[in-house]
Scaffold this active site. Structure first.
Site, PDB file in Angstrom:
ATOM      1  CB  SER A 114       3.583  51.056  39.984  1.00 40.56           C
ATOM      2  OG  SER A 114       3.461  50.634  38.805  1.00 40.56           O
ATOM      3  CG  HIS A 148       6.905  53.516  41.280  1.00 37.85           C
ATOM      4  ND1 HIS A 148       6.442  54.586  41.069  1.00 37.85           N
ATOM      5  CD2 HIS A 148       6.642  53.225  40.732  1.00 37.85           C
ATOM      6  CE1 HIS A 148       5.116  53.991  41.109  1.00 37.85           C
ATOM      7  NE2 HIS A 148       5.410  53.080  39.936  1.00 37.85           N
ATOM      8  CE  LYS A 157       5.694  57.147  38.206  1.00 38.75           C
ATOM      9  NZ  LYS A 157       4.862  55.832  37.516  1.00 38.75           N
TER      10      LYS A 157
HETATM   11  C1  LIG Z   1       5.136  56.258  36.192  1.00 43.06           C
HETATM   12  C2  LIG Z   1       5.999  54.759  35.324  1.00 43.06           C
HETATM   13  C3  LIG Z   1       6.176  54.603  33.967  1.00 43.06           C
HETATM   14  C4  LIG Z   1       5.624  55.718  32.866  1.00 43.06           C
HETATM   15  O1  LIG Z   1       6.837  56.081  33.652  1.00 43.06           O
HETATM   16  P1  LIG Z   1       5.532  57.735  32.633  1.00 43.06           P
HETATM   17  O2  LIG Z   1       7.263  59.210  33.182  1.00 43.06           O
HETATM   18  O3  LIG Z   1       4.688  58.826  33.759  1.00 43.06           O
HETATM   19  O4  LIG Z   1       5.503  58.063  31.658  1.00 43.06           O
HETATM   20  C5  LIG Z   1       6.527  53.259  33.407  1.00 43.06           C
HETATM   21  N1  LIG Z   1       7.426  52.439  34.329  1.00 43.06           N
HETATM   22  C6  LIG Z   1       6.421  52.237  36.035  1.00 43.06           C
HETATM   23  C7  LIG Z   1       6.547  51.031  36.456  1.00 43.06           C
HETATM   24  C8  LIG Z   1       6.104  53.409  36.555  1.00 43.06           C
HETATM   25  O5  LIG Z   1       5.346  53.150  37.437  1.00 43.06           O
END
Ligand SMILES: *Cc1c(COP(=O)(O)O)cnc(C)c1O
Length: 387
Positions: free
Chosen positions: A177, A205, A236
């Site tokens: 990320s 992602h 996302k």
């Molecule tokens: C954003 C993210 C999460 C968490 O997801 P949410 O739905 O926002 O709680 C988990 N792992 C990674 C790599 C992320 O970027």
């Protein structure tokens, strides 16, 4: 009070954080933030689906049918036909037997790790893995060994040395990320096979972004359906909210029975689930969104690199402009802000110290003129600094 002293320390270190208020979000890559119209270059809404009319309509319809709240956990009163449809659709999308939806990606990681491994097991975790994986490792009570970022030699050495466990599992982000780079998944799968370990991929992602159909990191590498445990988020590129775990039928059944974040939390509302369901269809049927995203990422990477910036990423919609100290990243972020670009500084503890950065994220719905503006602004800032 003890926390007041701690807060002072945070401020002295240049690491104090404050909320920014979004007053409106458009489907054209703009947002109203703190009263200013800004070009949004910080959202995880990679495909622009969070503002898509079809998702909004699906959400409204389901809300009218089921109400705003789901009223109970999945195992009591919160499980609707929409939840079940989404799980079926996700399993098909990921080419796994089954999938289970949780309330967030964060909870999906906690659910998977605390349920599938325990105190007799070993987790091998990439040093750049997301905080929710780190927390999942801690809560799982399994021994956790960190391997160097994306380093297959280091991972192999650690697999060779650490053998006295009931079960070993390698956990990695698919796309990281904070740097936007892709995990060396074929090598990881190969090592797992050779050393009899399981593989878990966090595709937060990558889902919707990588692979011809948007199936994520496994599809990108031709490994669709070959990963023991895949998890991801619906918040996302999918443009809704929630998290999921995909894998074998027994694995999903076990999570359903045992994972505390699943059992002891109220289910997602049908509205948000319906929008995720619609999004999966769009992700598969509109590959042009991914093609555009990739072309924009490459262009921005090339342009910023040739201006003299240190950039990582580019193969994904995440680009990191590495600045060094927190103050330098804050300075650059403020400069961008003056020119109407919203791209916050990322500082420790989110990233290692000395690598404070600007994290730019692209959306398939960004306009050509916005891309040109970003590049012009980075050029201006660079020129001013060396005048
Ligand atoms: C954003 C993210 C999460 C968490 O997801 P949410 O739905 O926002 O709680 C988990 N792992 C990674 C790599 C992320 O970027």
């Amino acid at each position: 009070m003890i926390w007041e002293k701690e807060l002072e320390k945070i401020k002295e270190g240049g690491l104090y954080r404050q909320l920014q208020t979004v007053e409106a979000m458009s489907d054209q890559g703009y947002a109203m933030v703190n009263g200013h119209k800004m070009m949004m270059f910080a959202s995880n809404n990679y495909l622009g689906l969070a503002n898509d009319q079809r998702l909004i309509e699906a959400s409204v319809q389901a809300t009218q049918r089921f109400g705003t709240g789901s009223t109970g956990s999945r195992l009591t009163t919160g499980n609707t036909i929409v939840h079940e449809k989404l799980e079926k659709r996700l399993a098909e999308f990921k080419q796994t037997d089954s999938a289970i939806v949780l309330n967030t990606g964060y909870m999906a990681n906690i659910a998977a790790l605390t349920t599938l491994v325990g105190k007799d097991d070993l987790i091998l975790s990439d040093e750049m893995n997301h905080a929710s994986i780190i927390d999942g490792c801690r809560l799982s009570r399994a021994e956790t060994i960190i391997y160097r970022h994306a380093d297959l030699l280091d991972l192999e050495m650690k697999l060779q040395i650490n053998t006295r466990y009931r079960k070993r599992i390698i956990v990695t982000d698919g796309v990281f990320s904070m740097d936007g780079d892709i995990a060396p998944l074929p090598g990881i799968v190969e090592l797992a096979k050779r050393y009899d370990a399981l593989v878990m991929v966090d595709d937060a992602h990558a889902t919707g972004v990588l692979g011809k159909d948007g199936g994520g990191t496994s599809e990108h590498f031709g490994l669709k359906g070959k990963i023991d445990i895949e998890m991801g988020t619906l918040s996302k590129a999918v443009g809704a909210e929630g998290g999921y775990i995909a894998g074998s039928r027994s694995l999903v059944d076990y999570v359903l029975n045992r994972a505390r974040p699943f059992v002891f939390s109220t289910a997602l509302s049908a509205g948000v689930v319906a929008s995720a369901l619609t999004a999966v269809d769009i992700i598969q049927s509109e590959p042009e969104r991914r093609v555009r995203l990739r072309a924009m990422g490459q262009r921005l990477y090339n342009e910023l690199t040739s201006l003299g910036y240190t950039v990582s990423g580019g193969e994904t919609p995440i680009l990191a402009i590495i600045c060094g100290e927190p103050e330098q990243a804050m300075f650059l972020s403020k400069e961008l802000h003056k020119y109407g670009i919203y791209a916050p500084a990322i500082r420790p503890p989110t990233v290692p110290s000395g690598t404070s950065r600007i994290r730019l994220t692209l959306m398939a719905t960004h306009q050509e003129e916005q891309m040109n503006h970003v590049i012009d602004v980075f050029r201006t800032i660079r020129t001013n600094r060396y005048k």
